[in-house]
Design a protein around this motif. Structure first.
Motif, mmCIF file in Angstrom:
data_model
loop_
_atom_site.group_PDB
_atom_site.id
_atom_site.type_symbol
_atom_site.label_atom_id
_atom_site.label_comp_id
_atom_site.label_asym_id
_atom_site.label_seq_id
_atom_site.Cartn_x
_atom_site.Cartn_y
_atom_site.Cartn_z
ATOM 1 N N MET A 93 0.846 -1.189 0.000
ATOM 2 C CA MET A 93 0.000 0.000 0.000
ATOM 3 C C MET A 93 0.881 1.240 0.000
ATOM 4 O O MET A 93 1.857 1.320 0.734
ATOM 5 N N ILE A 94 0.558 2.199 -0.846
ATOM 6 C CA ILE A 94 1.172 3.517 -0.784
ATOM 7 C C ILE A 94 0.172 4.441 -0.119
ATOM 8 O O ILE A 94 -0.968 4.571 -0.566
ATOM 9 N N ALA A 95 0.589 5.091 0.952
ATOM 10 C CA ALA A 95 -0.266 6.031 1.664
ATOM 11 C C ALA A 95 0.365 7.412 1.603
ATOM 12 O O ALA A 95 1.415 7.644 2.206
ATOM 13 N N ASP A 96 -0.240 8.306 0.852
ATOM 14 C CA ASP A 96 0.241 9.681 0.731
ATOM 15 C C ASP A 96 -0.484 10.523 1.774
ATOM 16 O O ASP A 96 -1.667 10.841 1.615
ATOM 17 N N ILE A 97 0.218 10.889 2.836
ATOM 18 C CA ILE A 97 -0.417 11.622 3.934
ATOM 19 C C ILE A 97 -0.188 13.129 3.826
ATOM 20 O O ILE A 97 -0.691 13.889 4.658
ATOM 21 N N GLY A 98 0.549 13.564 2.804
ATOM 22 C CA GLY A 98 0.816 14.984 2.617
ATOM 23 C C GLY A 98 2.205 15.377 3.091
ATOM 24 O O GLY A 98 2.744 14.805 4.038
ATOM 25 N N HIS A 99 2.791 16.348 2.411
ATOM 26 C CA HIS A 99 4.158 16.780 2.729
ATOM 27 C C HIS A 99 4.209 17.424 4.117
ATOM 28 O O HIS A 99 5.008 17.023 4.972
ATOM 29 N N TYR A 100 3.367 18.413 4.327
ATOM 30 C CA TYR A 100 3.345 19.111 5.616
ATOM 31 C C TYR A 100 3.041 18.151 6.756
ATOM 32 O O TYR A 100 3.721 18.154 7.793
ATOM 33 N N GLU A 101 2.034 17.317 6.559
ATOM 34 C CA GLU A 101 1.599 16.410 7.622
ATOM 35 C C GLU A 101 2.685 15.414 8.007
ATOM 36 O O GLU A 101 2.780 15.004 9.171
ATOM 37 N N SER A 102 3.511 15.028 7.056
ATOM 38 C CA SER A 102 4.549 14.037 7.354
ATOM 39 C C SER A 102 5.742 14.640 8.086
ATOM 40 O O SER A 102 6.511 13.922 8.726
ATOM 41 N N GLU A 103 5.903 15.973 8.002
ATOM 42 C CA GLU A 103 7.102 16.587 8.570
ATOM 43 C C GLU A 103 6.831 17.598 9.688
ATOM 44 O O GLU A 103 7.774 18.110 10.289
ATOM 45 N N VAL A 104 5.575 17.864 9.977
ATOM 46 C CA VAL A 104 5.270 18.924 10.940
ATOM 47 C C VAL A 104 5.832 18.633 12.327
ATOM 48 O O VAL A 104 6.175 19.554 13.083
#
Length: 366
Positions: free
Chosen positions: A322-333
């Motif tokens: 599964m590839i789960a794209d959670i968002g750039h900001y959300e992954s690094e905040v």
């Protein structure tokens, strides 16, 4: 009161600048290193609003994950948010520091923080970097071995994962003849000499080469120190991009998606389906990590969590994970928490704030 250079030193001990990618621009971007720091504001992106917040909180230093100065700037006329942010920082005498792909690359950096939020176990670097380690071999009289070892260990040599002061040595006979112009520690000019010596070997991070060599040459008793330096092909187990680990208990696809939303505080996410397969092993990469999809598959991961995945890149999963794209900001905040812990540990009773500004330019509607 610490100076800007003191904060920078601590951050770069944690995430050395040489580990940033060639395209990156991490480091001190504005500010005089010798200025005192009144307070530090931590953020993901340094924007005009973040600078206003820093002024309000009495901070003259902002530490961000993303560099505000990323590409070359030929003018400063305020025509875009980057130029306006830089102008305001200079006018208000605010230092801006960025720790970006160097913080992505260390084993206790951005990706380790995501793994921590997901409560993964047995975590390892997903794509390890080669050519970041060197081997040092040197020869030293037996009686001087411990003194020299202590010096090079203090300079950073011989640290392997959770083990420190690592070295290998074997004893033998050193033979040499000093010239008439030499000033030998042992022996006399023009006369052959034999000395019982240790051959000592150890590894160290390549970026510490000058520091380690300075320590060796200062501590060694010989006028001329016989040594070898070699760049190693070995992948560095503690340096690289992405992480892979395991959930304590397997989850169904639906359970894992709900788990992601809860742990990462998501409003939504994009994903590929893998049918009835359970998810136990999880690979991840903060920010834009689609270039690691094949690495995630090779690792045997059941899911790969990242951001900024393009339409055609979702096909690369090929039903294998599964590839789960959670968002750039959300992954690094949550990177701000790394900065906070690092600075607060080294400078207790000092004003350090987490920015309250949501700098995510993306909004969601349902």
């Amino acid at each position: 009161m610490p100076k800007i250079k003191d904060i920078v030193r601590v951050l770069e001990q944690y995430a050395p600048l040489p580990y940033q990618e060639s395209y990156d621009n991490a480091g001190l971007q504005t500010g005089n290193p010798v200025d005192d720091v009144t307070g530090v504001l931590l953020c993901l992106d340094c924007t005009e609003a973040v600078l206003d917040e820093a002024i309000e909180k009495g901070c003259n230093m902002v530490v961000a994950h993303h560099p505000v100065i990323f590409k070359g700037i030929k003018t400063l006329t305020g025509k875009n948010y980057v130029e306006r942010t830089i102008i305001k920082a200079i006018q208000q005498n605010i230092a801006i520091y960025a720790s970006h792909t160097n913080l992505d690359s260390v084993h206790n950096g951005v990706n380790a923080k995501i793994a921590e939020k997901l409560e993964l176990q047995n975590i390892k670097v997903l794509s390890k970097k080669p050519h970041t380690l060197m081997q040092l071999v040197f020869f030293v009289p037996v009686d001087d071995t411990e003194k020299v070892l202590k010096a090079v260990h203090e300079a950073g040599a011989g640290q392997i994962g959770e083990y420190s002061n690592c070295s290998f040595q074997v004893q033998g006979t050193g033979r040499f003849t000093p010239s008439e112009n030499a000033d030998p520690t042992i022996g006399e000019p023009g006369k052959p000499e034999q000395v019982q010596e240790n051959r000592v070997e150890m590894v160290f991070p390549a970026y510490l080469q000058h520091k380690v060599m300075d320590a060796l040459l200062k501590a060694h008793p010989y006028e001329e120190v016989a040594h070898y330096l070699t760049i190693l092909e070995n992948p560095n187990q503690e340096v690289g991009i992405g992480m892979v680990g395991e959930l304590e208990n397997p989850l169904t696809e639906e359970q894992f998606l709900a788990y992601l939303k809860e742990k990462m505080k998501l409003q939504g996410l994009r994903y590929t389906s893998i049918g009835n397969k359970q998810i136990k092993k999880v690979a991840l990469c903060g920010g834009a990590g689609s270039f690691l999809i094949k690495d995630a598959i090779r690792s045997g991961a059941d899911a790969f969590v990242t951001g900024d995945v393009k339409y055609h890149e979702f096909f690369d999963a090929e039903g294998r994970l599964m590839i789960a794209d959670i968002g750039h900001y959300e992954s690094e905040v949550f990177t701000k928490e790394i900065f906070y812990d690092t600075i607060s540990k080294n400078f207790p009773n000092f004003a350090v704030y987490l920015s309250e500004i949501n700098t995510n330019p993306i909004r969601y509607t349902y």
